[in-house]
Design a protein around this motif. Structure first.
Motif, PDB file in Angstrom:
ATOM      1  N   MET A   1      91.695  11.542 -67.487  1.00 40.53           N
ATOM      2  CA  MET A   1      90.504  10.688 -67.152  1.00 40.53           C
ATOM      3  C   MET A   1      90.777  10.401 -65.624  1.00 40.53           C
ATOM      4  O   MET A   1      91.601  10.096 -65.109  1.00 40.53           O
ATOM      5  CB  MET A   1      90.842   9.411 -67.896  1.00 40.53           C
ATOM      6  CG  MET A   1      89.827   8.315 -67.510  1.00 40.53           C
ATOM      7  SD  MET A   1      90.116   6.836 -68.852  1.00 40.53           S
ATOM      8  CE  MET A   1      91.824   6.050 -68.782  1.00 40.53           C
ATOM      9  N   ALA A   2      89.522  10.366 -65.019  1.00 39.21           N
ATOM     10  CA  ALA A   2      88.956  10.037 -63.649  1.00 39.21           C
ATOM     11  C   ALA A   2      89.512   8.561 -63.452  1.00 39.21           C
ATOM     12  O   ALA A   2      89.685   7.985 -64.116  1.00 39.21           O
ATOM     13  CB  ALA A   2      87.778  10.401 -63.255  1.00 39.21           C
ATOM     14  N   THR A   3      89.601   8.521 -61.871  1.00 40.96           N
ATOM     15  CA  THR A   3      90.043   7.147 -61.599  1.00 40.96           C
ATOM     16  C   THR A   3      88.821   6.331 -61.125  1.00 40.96           C
ATOM     17  O   THR A   3      87.749   7.015 -60.738  1.00 40.96           O
ATOM     18  CB  THR A   3      91.075   6.950 -60.454  1.00 40.96           C
ATOM     19  OG1 THR A   3      90.232   7.595 -59.255  1.00 40.96           O
ATOM     20  CG2 THR A   3      92.327   7.674 -60.714  1.00 40.96           C
ATOM     21  N   VAL A   4      88.849   5.223 -60.959  1.00 41.38           N
ATOM     22  CA  VAL A   4      87.676   4.329 -60.706  1.00 41.38           C
ATOM     23  C   VAL A   4      87.457   4.640 -59.049  1.00 41.38           C
ATOM     24  O   VAL A   4      86.286   5.005 -58.640  1.00 41.38           O
ATOM     25  CB  VAL A   4      88.010   2.660 -60.415  1.00 41.38           C
ATOM     26  CG1 VAL A   4      86.775   2.009 -59.763  1.00 41.38           C
ATOM     27  CG2 VAL A   4      88.207   2.298 -61.976  1.00 41.38           C
ATOM     28  N   ASP A   5      88.292   5.111 -58.209  1.00 38.59           N
ATOM     29  CA  ASP A   5      88.023   5.443 -56.824  1.00 38.59           C
ATOM     30  C   ASP A   5      87.429   6.803 -56.630  1.00 38.59           C
ATOM     31  O   ASP A   5      86.574   7.099 -56.030  1.00 38.59           O
ATOM     32  CB  ASP A   5      89.387   5.559 -56.045  1.00 38.59           C
ATOM     33  CG  ASP A   5      89.934   4.182 -55.617  1.00 38.59           C
ATOM     34  OD1 ASP A   5      89.137   3.063 -55.697  1.00 38.59           O
ATOM     35  OD2 ASP A   5      91.255   4.039 -55.665  1.00 38.59           O
ATOM     36  N   GLU A   6      87.911   7.607 -57.745  1.00 34.35           N
ATOM     37  CA  GLU A   6      87.179   9.032 -57.733  1.00 34.35           C
ATOM     38  C   GLU A   6      85.829   8.848 -58.137  1.00 34.35           C
ATOM     39  O   GLU A   6      84.863   9.361 -57.611  1.00 34.35           O
ATOM     40  CB  GLU A   6      87.920   9.807 -58.692  1.00 34.35           C
ATOM     41  CG  GLU A   6      89.185  10.296 -58.111  1.00 34.35           C
ATOM     42  CD  GLU A   6      90.029  11.217 -59.381  1.00 34.35           C
ATOM     43  OE1 GLU A   6      90.711  12.057 -59.063  1.00 34.35           O
ATOM     44  OE2 GLU A   6      89.884  10.767 -60.442  1.00 34.35           O
ATOM     45  N   CYS A   7      85.537   8.154 -58.944  1.00 34.46           N
ATOM     46  CA  CYS A   7      84.162   7.759 -59.564  1.00 34.46           C
ATOM     47  C   CYS A   7      83.376   7.071 -58.405  1.00 34.46           C
ATOM     48  O   CYS A   7      82.018   7.256 -58.171  1.00 34.46           O
ATOM     49  CB  CYS A   7      84.359   6.990 -60.930  1.00 34.46           C
ATOM     50  SG  CYS A   7      84.663   7.857 -62.374  1.00 34.46           S
ATOM     51  N   ARG A   8      83.848   6.175 -57.930  1.00 37.43           N
ATOM     52  CA  ARG A   8      83.175   5.467 -56.579  1.00 37.43           C
ATOM     53  C   ARG A   8      82.718   6.417 -55.663  1.00 37.43           C
ATOM     54  O   ARG A   8      81.592   6.548 -55.195  1.00 37.43           O
ATOM     55  CB  ARG A   8      84.145   4.224 -56.049  1.00 37.43           C
ATOM     56  CG  ARG A   8      83.282   3.823 -54.831  1.00 37.43           C
ATOM     57  CD  ARG A   8      84.185   2.342 -54.298  1.00 37.43           C
ATOM     58  NE  ARG A   8      84.494   1.544 -55.418  1.00 37.43           N
ATOM     59  CZ  ARG A   8      85.661   1.484 -55.920  1.00 37.43           C
ATOM     60  NH1 ARG A   8      86.885   2.221 -55.462  1.00 37.43           N
ATOM     61  NH2 ARG A   8      86.233   0.617 -56.860  1.00 37.43           N
ATOM     62  N   ASP A   9      83.601   7.431 -55.194  1.00 38.38           N
ATOM     63  CA  ASP A   9      83.509   8.416 -54.224  1.00 38.38           C
ATOM     64  C   ASP A   9      82.359   9.364 -54.639  1.00 38.38           C
ATOM     65  O   ASP A   9      81.468   9.785 -53.931  1.00 38.38           O
ATOM     66  CB  ASP A   9      84.829   9.162 -54.091  1.00 38.38           C
ATOM     67  CG  ASP A   9      85.781   8.287 -53.116  1.00 38.38           C
ATOM     68  OD1 ASP A   9      85.440   7.501 -52.711  1.00 38.38           O
ATOM     69  OD2 ASP A   9      86.882   9.078 -53.076  1.00 38.38           O
ATOM     70  N   ALA A  10      82.338   9.672 -55.989  1.00 38.07           N
ATOM     71  CA  ALA A  10      81.283  10.464 -56.581  1.00 38.07           C
ATOM     72  C   ALA A  10      79.863   9.632 -56.615  1.00 38.07           C
ATOM     73  O   ALA A  10      78.610  10.711 -56.333  1.00 38.07           O
ATOM     74  CB  ALA A  10      81.784  10.886 -58.028  1.00 38.07           C
ATOM     75  N   MET A  11      79.992   8.588 -56.688  1.00 35.04           N
ATOM     76  CA  MET A  11      78.606   7.924 -56.625  1.00 35.04           C
ATOM     77  C   MET A  11      78.019   7.836 -55.210  1.00 35.04           C
ATOM     78  O   MET A  11      76.933   7.933 -55.037  1.00 35.04           O
ATOM     79  CB  MET A  11      79.016   6.390 -57.060  1.00 35.04           C
ATOM     80  CG  MET A  11      77.750   5.477 -57.229  1.00 35.04           C
ATOM     81  SD  MET A  11      76.883   6.043 -58.993  1.00 35.04           S
ATOM     82  CE  MET A  11      75.673   4.572 -58.826  1.00 35.04           C
ATOM     83  N   HIS A  12      78.925   7.749 -54.187  1.00 33.55           N
ATOM     84  CA  HIS A  12      78.511   7.934 -52.946  1.00 33.55           C
ATOM     85  C   HIS A  12      78.103   9.327 -52.502  1.00 33.55           C
ATOM     86  O   HIS A  12      77.147   9.604 -51.786  1.00 33.55           O
ATOM     87  CB  HIS A  12      79.470   7.270 -51.634  1.00 33.55           C
ATOM     88  CG  HIS A  12      79.536   5.970 -51.976  1.00 33.55           C
ATOM     89  ND1 HIS A  12      78.691   5.052 -51.284  1.00 33.55           N
ATOM     90  CD2 HIS A  12      80.325   5.075 -52.689  1.00 33.55           C
ATOM     91  CE1 HIS A  12      79.103   3.910 -51.466  1.00 33.55           C
ATOM     92  NE2 HIS A  12      80.035   3.659 -52.280  1.00 33.55           N
TER      93      HIS A  12
END
Length: 111
Positions: A1-12
């Motif tokens: 499972m990915a982390t919240v920070d990884e997903c936040r970076d992916a969103m940007h």
């Protein structure tokens, strides 16, 4: 499972890609609020589409978002990296989208 920070970076990263596509395609006239919901992390991000660009990205959900994506965090990362095809993810049930069908047609120009 990915982390919240990884997903936040992916969103940007997604926002940067959309900005590049918007510039290359004479700016899409679409003003909508957008939410990306990641139930496996119990988190979400939201922003808004403005002239084909994803801007004002912040943590948290927007229950009134006109366009809402719901998917697992790992699938979201794969989608942004280009390892997961948008149409296949949608057809295969890995991703759900709540949006006006006309908005989806316009969004295809950006992706």
């Amino acid at each position: 499972m990915a982390t919240v920070d990884e997903c936040r970076d992916a969103m940007h990263e997604l926002a940067a890609r959309l900005a590049g596509n918007a510039d290359a395609q004479n700016r899409l006239d679409l003003e909508r609020t957008v939410a990306c919901r990641l139930p496996d992390l119990e988190t979400a991000f939201h922003g808004r589409l403005h002239n084909g660009q994803l801007v004002d990205i912040t943590d948290g959900d927007d229950p009134k978002a006109k366009i809402a994506l719901t998917l697992k965090s790992d699938d979201f990362l794969a989608l942004v990296r280009g390892d997961l095809d948008f149409a296949r993810a949608l057809a295969g049930g890995q991703m759900r989208i709540k949006a006006n069908p006309f908005d989806l047609l316009k969004l295809r120009k950006l992706l």
